[in-house]
Write a protein that holds these residues in place. Structure first.
Motif, PDB file in Angstrom:
ATOM      1  N   PRO A  13       3.274   1.841  -3.615  1.00  0.00           N
ATOM      2  CA  PRO A  13       2.604   2.285  -4.850  1.00  0.00           C
ATOM      3  C   PRO A  13       2.078   3.717  -4.779  1.00  0.00           C
ATOM      4  CG  PRO A  13       1.887   0.071  -4.237  1.00  0.00           C
ATOM      5  CD  PRO A  13       2.655   0.604  -3.082  1.00  0.00           C
ATOM      6  N   TYR A  14       1.664   4.182  -3.604  1.00  0.00           N
ATOM      7  CA  TYR A  14       1.074   5.521  -3.493  1.00  0.00           C
ATOM      8  C   TYR A  14       2.116   6.598  -3.182  1.00  0.00           C
ATOM      9  CZ  TYR A  14      -3.499   3.337  -3.646  1.00  0.00           C
ATOM     10  OH  TYR A  14      -4.609   2.632  -4.061  1.00  0.00           O
ATOM     11  N   ALA A  15       3.240   6.213  -2.595  1.00  0.00           N
ATOM     12  CA  ALA A  15       4.289   7.203  -2.289  1.00  0.00           C
ATOM     13  C   ALA A  15       5.656   6.569  -2.529  1.00  0.00           C
ATOM     14  CB  ALA A  15       4.155   7.688  -0.849  1.00  0.00           C
TER      15      ALA A  15
ATOM     16  N   TYR B 181       0.798  -1.231   0.000  1.00  0.00           N
ATOM     17  CA  TYR B 181       0.000   0.000   0.000  1.00  0.00           C
ATOM     18  C   TYR B 181       0.832   1.283   0.000  1.00  0.00           C
ATOM     19  CZ  TYR B 181      -3.917  -3.091   1.020  1.00  0.00           C
ATOM     20  OH  TYR B 181      -4.866  -4.085   0.948  1.00  0.00           O
ATOM     21  N   LEU B 182       1.884   1.341   0.805  1.00  0.00           N
ATOM     22  CA  LEU B 182       2.641   2.585   0.893  1.00  0.00           C
ATOM     23  C   LEU B 182       3.470   2.850  -0.355  1.00  0.00           C
ATOM     24  CD1 LEU B 182       3.675   5.053   2.468  1.00  0.00           C
ATOM     25  CD2 LEU B 182       5.440   3.568   3.477  1.00  0.00           C
TER      26      LEU B 182
ATOM     27  N   THR C 147       9.315   6.071   2.608  1.00  0.00           N
ATOM     28  CA  THR C 147       9.402   4.869   1.789  1.00  0.00           C
ATOM     29  C   THR C 147      10.851   4.511   1.500  1.00  0.00           C
ATOM     30  OG1 THR C 147       7.283   5.386   0.742  1.00  0.00           O
ATOM     31  CG2 THR C 147       8.697   3.807  -0.390  1.00  0.00           C
TER      32      THR C 147
END
Length: 398
Positions: A321-323, A318-319, A329
């Motif tokens: 792909p979005y950031a 989840y983290l 990250t």
């Protein structure tokens, strides 16, 4: 007996025990059936042929014949056109269910008859065909070449330019991303499976006092290392069997048709991050499992480790792909407990430089000896404790 020989014998004993266990064989067979069944189900759903549109065309509206065919091709629709029908015959076939719609009247403003509510797909198709036919007629009446003008109209389209340095979604390879997420799932399964096998084996030997006999001939660290290596080979073999079954089934059913898939690279990535993640997590599990003497108490020491695997797994899903370029990250993907799950996703999204991957691997390799020392220290001091649950602080202090 040398250290390598002692570790090897324990590892072989562990592999022989696990590979021949009925529970292992049955669970592997069930999971393989589920994996193969799921892929076959996906192939059946995705390979279902598109429904062919049955449409009738009146004699007086035959000018739309070519336009309807071109419109169907442009929209990716399958069209079976029944031409040369009279008005009465066309309407009768609609009511009898032989065709879904009947087109009649003026080609510039035709009527489309249905038995019930109009079908949106057919109306869109007819609308596009009428539009193209009217445009071609107008061009021809003006003395132009309809084919040349229609080709120029079809070629007229804007070209998008992405000024951002970050890759857009259209630049990403969906097969690479999906395969990476699948590999993460296999990785999590393999690590949890390995941790469970090591913990159960340690407690079984401790509760049955077999460990006391074994430690009469080899050192505690050698015993722990052999158990960890043997369980790791079993878990990794199981994952490779699942991956191979999935790939063979996908190729046999045609699910991968039209896609390029680097199977060798995927296996190499799985092996690399499994070995690193295995060394980071499972060695500690073996040491912590020695703190308890009953199977019922295993959860108390393994649950925190499993939770510790789930956190970076969900961060990778989840983290990243979005950031993908966020400071958190990039920093977390270098931490040995997080990198096996987060770094592969960053690589799939094209946001990890080569030096970052090399650094993450190097940090894991530097951190592993320290974890092995802690795991071995706890195991060596707790495995002979036959009383209640031993505290971690007491095992570390000795």
């Amino acid at each position: 007996m040398s250290t390598m020989s002692a570790v090897g014998r324990v590892a072989l004993r562990e592999m022989r025990t696990r590979f021949t266990a009925k529970a292992m064989i049955i669970s592997t067979a069930i999971l393989m059936v589920l994996i193969i069944g799921a892929i076959v189900a996906v192939s059946i759903v995705t390979s279902k042929p598109a429904e062919e549109l049955q449409v009738g065309l009146a004699d007086g509206t035959s000018e739309l014949d070519d336009a309807l065919g071109q419109a169907a091709q442009a929209q990716g629709a399958s069209l079976d056109l029944h031409t040369g029908l009279s008005d009465a015959e066309g309407r009768r076939q609609v009511l009898d269910g032989d065709i879904e719609a009947f087109i009649s009247g003026d080609a510039a403003a035709p009527q489309v008859a249905f038995d019930g509510d109009p079908d949106a797909a057919i109306m869109d198709l007819v609308g596009a065909a009428v539009h193209d036919h009217a445009l071609a007629t107008a061009i021809s009446d003006a003395g132009g070449d309809p084919e040349q003008v229609m080709s120029a109209v079809a070629a007229a389209a804007p070209t998008p330019i992405n000024l951002s340095e970050e890759p857009g979604l259209s630049d990403l390879d969906p097969v690479t991303i999906i395969s990476t997420f699948t590999i993460l799932g296999f990785l999590l399964f393999a690590l949890i499976q390995s941790a469970s096998m090591v913990a159960v084996g340690v407690v079984e030997e401790k509760s049955s006092r077999v460990v006391e006999i074994l430690l009469a001939t080899i050192r505690p660290t050698q015993l722990l290392a052999g158990k960890v290596i043997g369980s790791g080979v079993v878990a990794l073999s199981q994952v490779i069997v699942f991956a191979a079954a999935a790939l063979i089934t996908a190729k046999a059913t045609g699910v991968l048709e039209g896609f390029t898939f680097d199977f060798g690279g995927a296996i190499a990535m799985l092996l690399l991050w499994f070995l690193l993640g295995f060394a980071v997590y499972v060695v500690l599990v073996g040491g912590l499992a020695a703190l308890v003497s009953r199977q019922e108490d295993i959860g108390a020491v393994t649950t925190p480790m499993v939770f510790g695997m789930m956190v970076p797994f969900y961060l990778g899903i989840y983290l990243v792909p979005y950031a993908p370029e966020a400071l958190a990250t990039r920093a977390l993907s270098q931490v040995p407990f997080f990198s096996p799950f987060m770094m592969p996703v960053r690589v799939a999204f094209g946001t990890a430089a080569t030096w970052e991957v090399v650094l993450a691997v190097a940090l894991c390799l530097l951190f592993i000896p320290f974890l092995m020392w802690i795991g071995g220290r706890v195991y060596g001091r707790a495995v002979l404790n036959t009383g209640g649950r031993m505290k971690l602080s007491a095992a570390l202090k000795g």
